[in-house]
Design an enzyme around this catalytic site. Structure first.
Site, PDB file in Angstrom:
ATOM      1  N   GLU A  21       0.829  -1.207   0.000  1.00 28.09           N
ATOM      2  CA  GLU A  21       0.000   0.000   0.000  1.00 28.09           C
ATOM      3  C   GLU A  21       0.865   1.259   0.000  1.00 28.09           C
ATOM      4  OE1 GLU A  21      -4.032  -0.294   2.327  1.00 28.09           O
ATOM      5  OE2 GLU A  21      -2.400  -1.054   3.599  1.00 28.09           O
ATOM      6  N   TYR A  52     -15.565  26.944   0.684  1.00 32.25           N
ATOM      7  CA  TYR A  52     -15.354  25.521   0.417  1.00 32.25           C
ATOM      8  C   TYR A  52     -14.255  25.262  -0.598  1.00 32.25           C
ATOM      9  CZ  TYR A  52     -18.996  26.505  -3.120  1.00 32.25           C
ATOM     10  OH  TYR A  52     -19.747  27.038  -4.128  1.00 32.25           O
ATOM     11  N   GLU A  72      -8.204   6.268  10.174  1.00 30.69           N
ATOM     12  CA  GLU A  72      -8.682   6.958  11.369  1.00 30.69           C
ATOM     13  C   GLU A  72      -7.840   8.192  11.665  1.00 30.69           C
ATOM     14  OE1 GLU A  72      -9.888   2.614  11.848  1.00 30.69           O
ATOM     15  OE2 GLU A  72      -8.210   3.706  10.978  1.00 30.69           O
ATOM     16  N   LYS A  97     -11.669   4.461   1.049  1.00 29.41           N
ATOM     17  CA  LYS A  97     -10.574   3.899   0.260  1.00 29.41           C
ATOM     18  C   LYS A  97     -11.225   2.891  -0.686  1.00 29.41           C
ATOM     19  CE  LYS A  97      -6.569   2.732   2.409  1.00 29.41           C
ATOM     20  NZ  LYS A  97      -5.546   1.849   3.049  1.00 29.41           N
TER      21      LYS A  97
END
Length: 116
Positions: A21, A52, A72, A97
């Site tokens: 990864e 934004y 997290e 993901k």
């Protein structure tokens, strides 16, 4: 409380616990809901609210320059950035993901944080 949202924002970063990864940046999909004071909706001046476009650029830039092991922690990082840099009252961060596990469309985390 009112909210501004950015849904489906794509951002690239180095994320994951496995060696494979961490070989290449991955594209994440991020949803942000940003709590703003009701009075901010009463003005037609961008300076009186959360911009934004600036949030999007700040998140993408920050993720480009960092790496994370866990979604997290990445979500916590984004929440802190929005709360601290944009003076939001509240933020909900969802990070997906996509396609990382076989036969699973998406995995992710969702957190909510408030300004103290």
């Amino acid at each position: 409380m009112d909210k501004i949202f950015l849904h489906g924002m794509k951002a690239d970063t180095l994320i994951g616990v496995y060696d494979w990864e961490r070989e290449h940046r991955q594209t994440l999909v991020i949803d942000l809901d940003i709590g703003i004071a009701e009075k901010q909706a009463l003005s037609d001046d961008i300076a009186d609210t959360v911009h934004y476009g600036e949030v999007c650029e700040a998140v993408r830039s920050s993720l480009r320059n960092q790496d994370f092991l866990l979604l997290e922690m990445l979500a916590e990082h984004i929440a802190a950035l929005v709360l601290n840099d944009f003076k939001a009252l509240w933020v909900r961060v969802k990070v997906v993901k996509p396609g990382i596990l076989p036969d699973v469309k998406e995995v992710g985390v969702e957190i909510e944080r408030s300004a103290d």
